[in-house]
Write a protein that holds these residues in place. Structure first.
Motif, PDB file in Angstrom:
ATOM      1  N   UNK A  39      -9.654  10.275  71.293  1.00 38.92           N
ATOM      2  CA  UNK A  39      -9.312  12.142  70.560  1.00 38.92           C
ATOM      3  C   UNK A  39      -7.583  11.118  70.052  1.00 38.92           C
ATOM      4  N   UNK A  40      -7.081  10.933  69.288  1.00 40.10           N
ATOM      5  CA  UNK A  40      -5.565  11.007  69.118  1.00 40.10           C
ATOM      6  C   UNK A  40      -4.547  11.720  68.460  1.00 40.10           C
ATOM      7  N   UNK A  41      -3.629  12.523  68.804  1.00 39.66           N
ATOM      8  CA  UNK A  41      -2.714  12.773  68.246  1.00 39.66           C
ATOM      9  C   UNK A  41      -1.390  12.332  67.779  1.00 39.66           C
ATOM     10  N   UNK A  42      -0.849  12.765  67.054  1.00 38.54           N
ATOM     11  CA  UNK A  42       0.501  11.848  66.652  1.00 38.54           C
ATOM     12  C   UNK A  42       1.425  12.560  67.428  1.00 38.54           C
ATOM     13  N   UNK A  43       2.695  11.608  67.889  1.00 39.38           N
ATOM     14  CA  UNK A  43       3.525  12.219  68.864  1.00 39.38           C
ATOM     15  C   UNK A  43       3.977  13.870  67.608  1.00 39.38           C
ATOM     16  N   UNK A  44       4.470  14.739  68.510  1.00 37.50           N
ATOM     17  CA  UNK A  44       4.804  16.470  67.820  1.00 37.50           C
ATOM     18  C   UNK A  44       6.307  15.785  66.746  1.00 37.50           C
ATOM     19  N   UNK A  45       7.398  14.352  66.816  1.00 41.46           N
ATOM     20  CA  UNK A  45       8.167  14.577  66.208  1.00 41.46           C
ATOM     21  C   UNK A  45       7.937  13.660  64.773  1.00 41.46           C
ATOM     22  N   UNK A  69       2.261   3.189  63.484  1.00 41.88           N
ATOM     23  CA  UNK A  69       2.526   3.987  64.876  1.00 41.88           C
ATOM     24  C   UNK A  69       1.900   3.449  66.177  1.00 41.88           C
ATOM     25  N   UNK A  70       1.701   3.341  67.355  1.00 43.46           N
ATOM     26  CA  UNK A  70       1.096   2.483  68.059  1.00 43.46           C
ATOM     27  C   UNK A  70       0.306   3.626  68.964  1.00 43.46           C
ATOM     28  N   UNK A  71      -0.927   3.340  69.314  1.00 45.45           N
ATOM     29  CA  UNK A  71      -1.667   3.823  70.420  1.00 45.45           C
ATOM     30  C   UNK A  71      -1.559   3.376  71.134  1.00 45.45           C
ATOM     31  N   UNK A  72      -1.079   2.613  73.217  1.00 42.73           N
ATOM     32  CA  UNK A  72      -2.049   2.278  73.728  1.00 42.73           C
ATOM     33  C   UNK A  72      -3.144   3.093  75.007  1.00 42.73           C
ATOM     34  N   UNK A  73      -4.030   2.613  74.792  1.00 47.90           N
ATOM     35  CA  UNK A  73      -5.045   3.416  75.168  1.00 47.90           C
ATOM     36  C   UNK A  73      -5.745   1.989  76.538  1.00 47.90           C
ATOM     37  N   UNK A  74      -5.181   2.915  77.658  1.00 45.35           N
ATOM     38  CA  UNK A  74      -6.034   1.891  79.029  1.00 45.35           C
ATOM     39  C   UNK A  74      -7.430   2.062  79.090  1.00 45.35           C
ATOM     40  N   UNK A  75      -8.103   1.388  79.907  1.00 49.90           N
ATOM     41  CA  UNK A  75      -9.346   0.837  79.843  1.00 49.90           C
ATOM     42  C   UNK A  75      -9.660   0.437  81.618  1.00 49.90           C
ATOM     43  N   UNK A  76     -10.721   0.959  81.734  1.00 50.68           N
ATOM     44  CA  UNK A  76     -11.050   0.415  83.207  1.00 50.68           C
ATOM     45  C   UNK A  76     -12.625   0.079  83.158  1.00 50.68           C
ATOM     46  N   UNK A  77     -13.057  -1.168  83.509  1.00 50.81           N
ATOM     47  CA  UNK A  77     -14.395  -1.872  83.233  1.00 50.81           C
ATOM     48  C   UNK A  77     -15.002  -2.647  84.969  1.00 50.81           C
ATOM     49  N   UNK A  78     -16.011  -3.159  85.088  1.00 49.55           N
ATOM     50  CA  UNK A  78     -16.275  -3.593  85.807  1.00 49.55           C
ATOM     51  C   UNK A  78     -17.957  -4.404  85.415  1.00 49.55           C
ATOM     52  N   UNK A  79     -18.157  -5.313  85.770  1.00 44.69           N
ATOM     53  CA  UNK A  79     -18.772  -5.945  85.916  1.00 44.69           C
ATOM     54  C   UNK A  79     -19.773  -7.234  86.735  1.00 44.69           C
ATOM     55  N   UNK A  80     -21.212  -6.901  87.003  1.00 43.67           N
ATOM     56  CA  UNK A  80     -21.530  -7.724  88.280  1.00 43.67           C
ATOM     57  C   UNK A  80     -22.190  -8.603  87.721  1.00 43.67           C
ATOM     58  N   UNK A  81     -21.933  -9.361  89.658  1.00 44.51           N
ATOM     59  CA  UNK A  81     -21.317 -11.030  88.773  1.00 44.51           C
ATOM     60  C   UNK A  81     -23.186 -11.477  89.977  1.00 44.51           C
ATOM     61  N   UNK A  82     -23.181 -12.559  89.263  1.00 45.24           N
ATOM     62  CA  UNK A  82     -24.917 -13.618  89.950  1.00 45.24           C
ATOM     63  C   UNK A  82     -25.072 -13.982  91.370  1.00 45.24           C
ATOM     64  N   UNK A  83     -23.312 -14.019  90.943  1.00 44.66           N
ATOM     65  CA  UNK A  83     -23.065 -14.573  93.089  1.00 44.66           C
ATOM     66  C   UNK A  83     -21.847 -14.043  93.325  1.00 44.66           C
ATOM     67  N   UNK A  84     -21.925 -14.495  94.712  1.00 47.77           N
ATOM     68  CA  UNK A  84     -20.997 -13.864  95.548  1.00 47.77           C
ATOM     69  C   UNK A  84     -19.533 -14.847  95.748  1.00 47.77           C
TER      70      UNK A  84
END
Length: 494
Positions: free
Chosen positions: A178-184, A232-247
């Motif tokens: 959910x995003x809102x524009x800056x007040x100015x 206008x541009x919104x910069x939306x951060x994300x953080x993820x991980x994936x399980x691998x088949x090897x070590x």
């Protein structure tokens, strides 16, 4: 007597395909009921979408499309209108025969979107998309090993640190914001168009998983209070991980190709924006491996026959980022800019002596108000270049990353990062077998000590030619490393 080597299997992924296809499609779009007739086309934009990818025996297939938006000035002189559409794309790449099924990685770029009216109620929209397809197959490369040298045999062992792609996969996730524009800034009353450019800013391989963080840049063009267009541009951060088949160990690395798979942006009450965007992060994992091989062998006092072969490895030589700057002059304007976007294309490569020249095409799309307050659109083409050092056996892959754009005093400038990967089919000469023959009869007239001046030969070459051993020459001369050119050497002959 035959000396048998043991084969150690080196497991990795080998590239079977790395190819770019450019495709153009057209689609007729009819105006919906209640929209005024088309007077003049102002501008058009697009967002590539990945729907599916498939490995089908001897082909790689892509299905997706381009979300398109066309802004036009109505014939009746009323406020500008925007109409949306979807243009489907399908592409296919041929694979060599008899390959095992592997992994696919796709990268999508919008190359162009334009439109023209074919009647007051109908538009013909043309969209161009570039797709780089990569296909990787699992391989087992036999590397001959000999743990212990037979008595009286000298072995030249070398260890090569090689970086290989070990696995590939993908992680799909959804941004629900959910995003809102800056007040100015003016509140949005209508969304004209939008696009998402995702990128990974940080990644790390932690044993059996890959962790990555990044941001999705959501760019919107909207109509605000008073009827004017704003971006206008919104910069939306994300953080993820994936399980691998090897070590994997601390030297493992990951690289990513991100593609939007779905996009929705709705405008609610009080200017609230609701974004739902599906993303697929396609990753490749590389790791460094110490590969020890026997490159040569001899016996000072026995006949020796060597069976040799060439070991070919699909190695990654280097990953790095370069930044280039695209610049162009905008059409003369005394009003204000409403929107600007830079569309880079996949670089073209040309061999230049001992290096490669990357030709970097791109297009600026500009939408602005003139001095009378009327919207005007235009495009500015740009051609840049970047020279890189590379030998004839090195293959370069250059991928444009999302660009940042700035305008000032009638000019426009884009900062364009390029993700560069250098790879090669590294060929290593290795010994895969030995056959010991009869012992040589000693020559009574042969001296037991030779005085010789070193040239550009290595200790191994000197010892092999003199029927001596590297260890005996080092001991006789107190050497810790290779001799200096011109140094006198005492060579004990066995």
């Amino acid at each position: 007597m035959d000396v048998n080597f043991q084969n150690r299997e080196v497991s990795c992924l080998s590239p079977a395909l790395r190819e770019i296809q450019n495709s153009e499609q057209t689609q007729e779009i009819r105006l919906t009921e209640g929209m005024p007739d088309v007077g003049r086309i102002l501008s058009a934009w697009g967002q590539p979408i990945l729907r599916s990818k498939e490995w089908d025996t001897d082909t790689v297939n892509f299905a997706g499309g381009m979300m398109v938006w066309v802004l036009y000035a109505p014939e009746d002189g009323s406020q500008e209108r925007c109409i949306e559409g979807w243009i489907p794309f399908q592409m296919r790449w041929d694979l060599p025969e008899d390959l095992p099924e592997g992994q696919i990685r796709l990268r999508l770029l919008p190359r162009l979107v334009d439109a023209r009216s074919i009647s007051p109620r109908k538009l013909l929209v043309r969209a161009g998309m570039g797709v780089m397809a990569e296909a990787f197959v699992p391989v087992q490369i036999p590397a001959p090993e000999l743990e212990e040298a037979p008595k009286g045999v000298e072995l030249l062992r070398r260890t090569y640190p090689v970086r290989l792609m070990k696995e590939a996969g993908e992680k799909s996730f959804v941004l629900d914001e959910e995003l809102t524009m800056p007040g100015d800034l003016p509140k949005p009353e209508q969304i004209i168009y939008f696009y998402v450019e995702p990128r990974v800013t940080d990644r790390k391989v932690l044993s059996e998983k890959v962790v990555f963080r990044g941001e999705a840049n959501l760019h919107i063009l909207y109509r605000g209070e008073g009827g004017q267009l704003h971006s206008w541009d919104f910069h939306l951060p994300f953080s993820q991980f994936a399980e691998l088949s090897g070590e994997y160990g601390p030297e493992a690395q990951a690289d990513f190709a991100l593609c939007p798979t779905s996009m929705e942006l709705e405008l609610g009450d009080e200017g609230l924006l609701q974004l739902k965007c599906g993303l697929t992060a396609q990753y490749g994992i590389t790791d460094r491996e110490q590969l020890s091989v026997v490159e040569d062998a001899y016996s000072p006092n026995q006949e020796l026959t060597i069976q040799s072969q060439t070991l070919e490895l699909p190695t990654i030589l280097e990953n790095r980022r370069e930044t280039v700057y695209a610049q162009g002059n905008l059409p003369s304007q005394t009003g204000t800019a409403a929107d600007i976007r830079f569309l880079p294309d996949f670089p073209r490569q040309k061999c230049r002596g001992d290096g490669v020249e990357l030709e970097l095409p791109g297009v600026f799309q500009n939408l602005s108000y003139d001095e009378n307050g009327s919207l005007e659109a235009g495009t500015v083409r740009w051609e840049g270049s970047l020279n890189l050092s590379a030998d004839e056996n090195t293959r370069l892959t250059a991928i444009p990353a999302p660009a940042s754009v700035q305008t000032s005093a009638g000019s426009v400038k884009a900062e364009l990062p390029l993700e560069l990967t250098a790879s090669a089919r590294q060929q290593l000469p290795v010994v895969m077998g030995l056959t010991l023959g009869e012992e040589r009869k000693p020559d009574p007239g042969r001296p037991c000590l030779i005085l010789r001046r070193a040239g550009n030969e290595s200790l191994w070459q000197i010892a092999k030619a003199a029927h001596a051993t590297v260890g005996s020459i080092r001991e006789a001369n107190g050497l810790q490393a290779e001799p200096a050119p011109g140094q006198l050497l005492l060579i004990p002959v066995l």
